[in-house]
Design a protein around this motif. Sequence first.
Motif, PDB file in Angstrom:
ATOM      1  N   ARG A   7     -35.618   5.952 -20.141  1.00 54.36           N
ATOM      2  CA  ARG A   7     -35.964   4.556 -19.878  1.00 54.36           C
ATOM      3  C   ARG A   7     -35.509   3.672 -21.021  1.00 54.36           C
ATOM      4  O   ARG A   7     -35.638   4.029 -22.192  1.00 54.36           O
ATOM      5  CB  ARG A   7     -37.477   4.441 -19.695  1.00 54.36           C
ATOM      6  N   LEU A  14     -35.541  -3.686 -17.676  1.00 51.88           N
ATOM      7  CA  LEU A  14     -35.776  -2.253 -17.589  1.00 51.88           C
ATOM      8  C   LEU A  14     -34.603  -1.551 -16.908  1.00 51.88           C
ATOM      9  O   LEU A  14     -34.137  -1.961 -15.845  1.00 51.88           O
ATOM     10  CB  LEU A  14     -37.056  -1.986 -16.797  1.00 51.88           C
ATOM     11  N   ARG A  15     -34.125  -0.486 -17.540  1.00 50.83           N
ATOM     12  CA  ARG A  15     -33.025   0.298 -16.985  1.00 50.83           C
ATOM     13  C   ARG A  15     -33.311   1.782 -17.209  1.00 50.83           C
ATOM     14  O   ARG A  15     -34.032   2.165 -18.125  1.00 50.83           O
ATOM     15  CB  ARG A  15     -31.688  -0.066 -17.650  1.00 50.83           C
ATOM     16  N   TYR A  16     -32.700   2.601 -16.358  1.00 54.02           N
ATOM     17  CA  TYR A  16     -32.759   4.050 -16.497  1.00 54.02           C
ATOM     18  C   TYR A  16     -31.327   4.529 -16.679  1.00 54.02           C
ATOM     19  O   TYR A  16     -30.472   4.310 -15.810  1.00 54.02           O
ATOM     20  CB  TYR A  16     -33.398   4.689 -15.266  1.00 54.02           C
ATOM     21  N   ASP A 154     -31.036  -0.152 -12.425  1.00 57.96           N
ATOM     22  CA  ASP A 154     -32.240  -0.968 -12.460  1.00 57.96           C
ATOM     23  C   ASP A 154     -33.287  -0.273 -11.588  1.00 57.96           C
ATOM     24  O   ASP A 154     -33.049   0.801 -11.030  1.00 57.96           O
ATOM     25  CB  ASP A 154     -31.964  -2.401 -12.012  1.00 57.96           C
ATOM     26  N   GLU A 155     -34.464  -0.877 -11.461  1.00 65.58           N
ATOM     27  CA  GLU A 155     -35.550  -0.177 -10.782  1.00 65.58           C
ATOM     28  C   GLU A 155     -35.224   0.109  -9.320  1.00 65.58           C
ATOM     29  O   GLU A 155     -35.509   1.199  -8.811  1.00 65.58           O
ATOM     30  CB  GLU A 155     -36.841  -0.994 -10.895  1.00 65.58           C
ATOM     31  N   ARG A 156     -34.624  -0.852  -8.622  1.00 69.31           N
ATOM     32  CA  ARG A 156     -34.289  -0.645  -7.215  1.00 69.31           C
ATOM     33  C   ARG A 156     -33.242   0.449  -7.068  1.00 69.31           C
ATOM     34  O   ARG A 156     -33.354   1.316  -6.197  1.00 69.31           O
ATOM     35  CB  ARG A 156     -33.764  -1.959  -6.622  1.00 69.31           C
ATOM     36  N   ALA A 158     -32.691   2.848  -9.097  1.00 72.10           N
ATOM     37  CA  ALA A 158     -33.283   4.132  -9.482  1.00 72.10           C
ATOM     38  C   ALA A 158     -34.019   4.758  -8.299  1.00 72.10           C
ATOM     39  O   ALA A 158     -33.934   5.975  -8.066  1.00 72.10           O
ATOM     40  CB  ALA A 158     -34.236   3.943 -10.663  1.00 72.10           C
ATOM     41  N   MET A 221     -39.222   7.491 -14.597  1.00 75.45           N
ATOM     42  CA  MET A 221     -39.780   6.394 -13.802  1.00 75.45           C
ATOM     43  C   MET A 221     -41.291   6.387 -13.768  1.00 75.45           C
ATOM     44  O   MET A 221     -41.892   5.405 -13.310  1.00 75.45           O
ATOM     45  CB  MET A 221     -39.224   6.461 -12.376  1.00 75.45           C
TER      46      MET A 221
END
Length: 229
Positions: A7, A14-16, A154-156, A158, A221
């Motif tokens: 993360r 926020l990025r993964y 990004d969260e979506r 991911a 996540m």
Amino acid sequence: MARAFSRKGKGKNLRYAAKLDAVERAVVAGLMEQVHDLVAPEPMEAVQTGPKGESYHDDDFAAIVSGLGGLGMGVSISAEDQTPDDRPVPADARSFGDRDPALERLLPAGNRADDQASAEFRRLTEHGLRQRKAGHLESAIRSLRAPGSGVELDERAAIDMVIALTDVRLVLGERLGLREDADVDRLEEELADVGDDDPRGHAMSVYDFLTWLQETLATAMLPDAHPSA
């Protein structure tokens, strides 16, 4: 060498991120292409759309895949390419009829005890489910094809990636005959007695890699995975 997802940032930033080289990304994307072909209502377009709506062609990525032997890097999930397996398919793998059992894993029946109810459930829901699964796969493929030395989500994106990896593992696992927990041990015992050129060995290595990749992303996540991030 691949590095696990971790993360980065907070809030809107926020990025993964994971480090995957071109070969690793080509393997995963190639398998996702094959699953997309299996599940999608319609063929994918040759030109993909980037995460912000921009279009780009896959020429460089396609050249990598072509030079390495095609989609999946020698791992095919096509039903026609599989060695016949005469073992009975358990109820959770095939809900009714003679459809591809891998497709049954992706599109399970709503009522296994009633074929008529199951057929009606499919009629009402399957097209939409196929579209959603195809959308997750397309998003994941775009992320894997994006320029750079790794993958950043990004969260979506991911969420799309986790779902897409789940579907690829379901299909590849079915092709390997991994329908129960004991099947993993069975296959590993079988592979211990065969040569390195057995395609199942390569496919199993890819399956293990997909499992690891999915687990690292899912762990990153979790809300409490990095409380100080």
